[in-house]
Design a protein around this motif. Structure first.
Motif, PDB file in Angstrom:
ATOM      1  N   ALA A 115       0.827  -1.205   0.000  1.00  0.00           N
ATOM      2  CA  ALA A 115       0.000   0.000   0.000  1.00  0.00           C
ATOM      3  C   ALA A 115       0.864   1.259   0.000  1.00  0.00           C
ATOM      4  O   ALA A 115       0.543   2.249  -0.681  1.00  0.00           O
ATOM      5  N   ARG A 116       1.955   1.235   0.756  1.00  0.00           N
ATOM      6  CA  ARG A 116       2.860   2.395   0.763  1.00  0.00           C
ATOM      7  C   ARG A 116       3.491   2.591  -0.611  1.00  0.00           C
ATOM      8  O   ARG A 116       3.647   3.726  -1.085  1.00  0.00           O
ATOM      9  N   ALA A 117       3.821   1.498  -1.274  1.00  0.00           N
ATOM     10  CA  ALA A 117       4.384   1.608  -2.625  1.00  0.00           C
ATOM     11  C   ALA A 117       3.377   2.222  -3.583  1.00  0.00           C
ATOM     12  O   ALA A 117       3.728   3.069  -4.424  1.00  0.00           O
ATOM     13  N   ALA A 118       2.113   1.815  -3.477  1.00  0.00           N
ATOM     14  CA  ALA A 118       1.078   2.403  -4.337  1.00  0.00           C
ATOM     15  C   ALA A 118       0.944   3.898  -4.087  1.00  0.00           C
ATOM     16  O   ALA A 118       0.800   4.686  -5.031  1.00  0.00           O
ATOM     17  N   ARG A 119       0.997   4.304  -2.818  1.00  0.00           N
ATOM     18  CA  ARG A 119       0.917   5.738  -2.496  1.00  0.00           C
ATOM     19  C   ARG A 119       2.114   6.485  -3.056  1.00  0.00           C
ATOM     20  O   ARG A 119       1.980   7.598  -3.606  1.00  0.00           O
ATOM     21  N   ASP A 120       3.300   5.902  -2.912  1.00  0.00           N
ATOM     22  CA  ASP A 120       4.502   6.601  -3.385  1.00  0.00           C
ATOM     23  C   ASP A 120       4.502   6.737  -4.902  1.00  0.00           C
ATOM     24  O   ASP A 120       4.854   7.797  -5.440  1.00  0.00           O
ATOM     25  N   VAL A 121       4.119   5.682  -5.602  1.00  0.00           N
ATOM     26  CA  VAL A 121       4.052   5.759  -7.065  1.00  0.00           C
ATOM     27  C   VAL A 121       2.906   6.675  -7.482  1.00  0.00           C
ATOM     28  O   VAL A 121       3.026   7.433  -8.452  1.00  0.00           O
ATOM     29  N   GLY A 122       1.785   6.605  -6.748  1.00  0.00           N
ATOM     30  CA  GLY A 122       0.683   7.517  -7.005  1.00  0.00           C
ATOM     31  C   GLY A 122      -0.514   6.909  -7.697  1.00  0.00           C
ATOM     32  O   GLY A 122      -1.442   7.634  -8.074  1.00  0.00           O
ATOM     33  N   VAL A 123      -0.540   5.586  -7.882  1.00  0.00           N
ATOM     34  CA  VAL A 123      -1.668   4.953  -8.557  1.00  0.00           C
ATOM     35  C   VAL A 123      -2.799   4.690  -7.570  1.00  0.00           C
ATOM     36  O   VAL A 123      -2.586   4.577  -6.363  1.00  0.00           O
ATOM     37  N   ARG A 124      -4.013   4.567  -8.109  1.00  0.00           N
ATOM     38  CA  ARG A 124      -5.119   3.984  -7.357  1.00  0.00           C
ATOM     39  C   ARG A 124      -4.977   2.470  -7.492  1.00  0.00           C
ATOM     40  O   ARG A 124      -4.788   1.967  -8.602  1.00  0.00           O
ATOM     41  N   ALA A 125      -5.100   1.750  -6.389  1.00  0.00           N
ATOM     42  CA  ALA A 125      -4.827   0.314  -6.435  1.00  0.00           C
ATOM     43  C   ALA A 125      -5.963  -0.493  -5.834  1.00  0.00           C
ATOM     44  O   ALA A 125      -6.573  -0.100  -4.831  1.00  0.00           O
ATOM     45  N   GLY A 126      -6.231  -1.627  -6.460  1.00  0.00           N
ATOM     46  CA  GLY A 126      -7.041  -2.665  -5.854  1.00  0.00           C
ATOM     47  C   GLY A 126      -6.110  -3.776  -5.419  1.00  0.00           C
ATOM     48  O   GLY A 126      -5.079  -4.033  -6.068  1.00  0.00           O
ATOM     49  N   PHE A 127      -6.436  -4.433  -4.316  1.00  0.00           N
ATOM     50  CA  PHE A 127      -5.570  -5.497  -3.805  1.00  0.00           C
ATOM     51  C   PHE A 127      -6.446  -6.671  -3.397  1.00  0.00           C
ATOM     52  O   PHE A 127      -7.266  -6.560  -2.481  1.00  0.00           O
ATOM     53  N   ALA A 128      -6.304  -7.799  -4.085  1.00  0.00           N
ATOM     54  CA  ALA A 128      -7.084  -8.989  -3.778  1.00  0.00           C
ATOM     55  C   ALA A 128      -6.215  -9.998  -3.036  1.00  0.00           C
ATOM     56  O   ALA A 128      -5.161 -10.407  -3.540  1.00  0.00           O
ATOM     57  N   VAL A 129      -6.653 -10.375  -1.831  1.00  0.00           N
ATOM     58  CA  VAL A 129      -5.928 -11.349  -1.020  1.00  0.00           C
ATOM     59  C   VAL A 129      -6.137 -12.738  -1.620  1.00  0.00           C
ATOM     60  O   VAL A 129      -7.257 -13.229  -1.712  1.00  0.00           O
TER      61      VAL A 129
END
Length: 483
Positions: free
Chosen positions: A130-144
């Motif tokens: 999640a921190r990587a997504a914030r740093d890159v700047g994308v909106r992300a979905g994450f499926a466990v």
């Protein structure tokens, strides 16, 4: 952070109803589009603005699978080769994967996390993602990821293990045969991951790997949990002909109908692939509001077939487009993927199933909803979120023979990631002039490759075991003389 106030003048803007007439100025304020108006000063750089694209199905791999020899194989053989990837730093791996998607034009990215790094507990690991997504700047979905059956083939593992050379069997057992979590423990795990990471731009979802890998009890538990919490579900379905054969044998009344009976079919569900689904199944999926992510290049690489998009559209299905970590040129070029999917499936002659503008709108709008639960369709208009992709129009139209050329035709004819000047998400510039703004991409890539190379050194026995199991899996799937 957002670029709080900014005005961008564009030679062309693709809006909700198609290309707008003449040059336009897009004003951005606090992460939203404040206005789009005819431009009076067009002396600057010529740009084409379109909605930021969506990678609606992916697995967040930092390095291409062909680099470890996982290529030129059907999925049933290819999938085991992913074990050759050694564990690396979770933040760096995720940053690399999200950055690659962003460099390919995707501002919204799905990560079906089917392979963990395993260096910490999962909530701690996903917090790094999640921190990587914030740093890159994308909106992300994450499926466990969730699975509890059929680790080697679609059936008992024992005959496969018994057919291996005795000295290689322990390696396969250690790598692939593990006691799964119970359905309730999986639901608890998703709650823990969500508590650690869920947020406005990071949408945690249930991620059953596929019916052939998930027991009925697990699928039932996911359906009930999704209905109770409102959390989305992201799952593979009928990607290959072997999965179709298995599904028909195990669910003679219909695998899609079974999913409906347990309550899994709903607008909260995204299904990746559906290459081998049938017309009556598409009609049921459409009726229930399910989104299908088409992954054309991945299906070509893995010899899975072509998804029947014309039949899907005829049934009224909601369609999105994913890269699935395996684009045509083994990159993450969402522009090329959009073009390939449309040209292969648009129809023939004058009988077209969708216009180019409709294909763009579908890919963006349905993709944003399936990944992020955002229902704004991702179009460029006043009041919408400032998620836009800027292309170098002078480079796209480098022949420059007509002033009245339709920009959407050139977009679908020749645009690629090489034409991207800037990717903006929620008003923030996250890619500009081939540079990822939020991370040191070259340094991340160097470190990931160093960790991969160090980890690969201990994989010689696994490589030999995979070569041996390849032959066994081919024989298992080709008992009818198909090979």
């Amino acid at each position: 952070m957002t670029d709080h106030q900014r005005t961008i003048t564009c030679a062309h803007v693709i809006g909700p109803d198609g290309p707008m007439a003449g040059a336009q100025s897009i004003a951005i304020s606090d992460g939203r589009i404040a206005s789009i108006a005819s431009a009076t000063d067009t002396a600057g750089e010529k740009l084409l603005a379109l909605p930021a694209l969506v990678n609606a199905h992916d697995h967040g791999r930092a390095i291409r699978t062909s680099s470890i020899g996982a290529d030129a194989k059907p999925l049933e053989s290819w999938i085991h080769y992913l074990a050759l990837f050694p564990s690396v730093d979770a933040y760096l791996a995720a940053a690399m994967a999200f950055a690659n998607s962003a460099l390919g034009g995707a501002g919204t990215v799905m990560n079906h996390y089917t392979r963990t790094q395993g260096l910490t507990d999962l909530p701690t690991e996903v917090a790094k993602v999640a921190r990587a997504a914030r740093d890159v700047g994308v909106r992300a979905g994450f499926a466990v990821s969730m699975k509890d059956r059929n680790p080697l083939v679609y059936g008992s593992s024992e005959p496969i293990l018994a057919a291996l050379p005795p000295e290689l069997r322990p390696e396969i057992e250690t790598r692939f045969i593990r006691a799964p979590l119970s359905p309730q423990d999986y639901m608890t795990l998703v709650d823990e991951v969500a508590s650690a990471t869920d947020g406005p731009n990071f949408n945690v979802q249930y991620g059953p790997n596929g019916v052939q890998w998930c027991s009925d009890a697990l699928l039932q538990a996911i359906a009930e949990a999704s209905a109770r919490t409102g959390r989305r579900v992201h799952m593979h379905l009928l990607e290959t002909k072997y999965q179709r054969l298995w599904a028909d044998a195990n669910y003679p009344d219909g695998v899609v109908r079974m999913l409906d009976e347990i309550g899994l079919l709903s607008p909260r569900l995204t299904l990746a692939h559906c290459v081998w689904a049938r017309q009556d199944e598409f009609e049921l999926l459409a009726e229930r509001g399910v989104t299908i992510s088409i992954n054309t290049s991945s299906n070509l690489h893995l010899h899975s077939g072509l998804a029947p998009m014309a039949e899907m559209r005829k049934a009224g299905c909601q369609l999105a487009i994913g890269i699935d970590s395996k684009a045509l040129d083994d990159d993450d070029d969402s522009l090329r993927e959009l073009r390939l999917s449309h040209l292969l499936h648009a129809g023939s002659g004058f009988d077209l199933t969708a216009t180019r503008h409709q294909a763009l709108q579908s890919a963006v709008g349905n993709g944003r909803f399936s990944v992020s639960n955002i229902t704004d369709a991702g179009v460029l208009r006043a009041g919408a979120g400032a998620d836009l992709l800027l292309l170098d129009w002078a480079a796209v139209d480098n022949d420059s023979l007509r002033d009245d050329i339709d920009p959407i035709n050139l977009l679908f004819s020749r645009a690629s990631a090489s034409h991207i000047r800037e990717l903006i998400v929620a008003g923030r510039s996250i890619v500009k002039d081939r540079r990822v703004m939020g991370i040191d991409y070259p340094a991340v890539r160097r470190e990931i490759l160093a960790q991969m190379r160090a980890g690969m050194a201990s994989n010689s026995k696994l490589s030999a075991a995979l070569a041996a199991i390849d032959h066994v899996i081919v024989a298992y799937h080709c008992l009818d003389g198909c090979c």
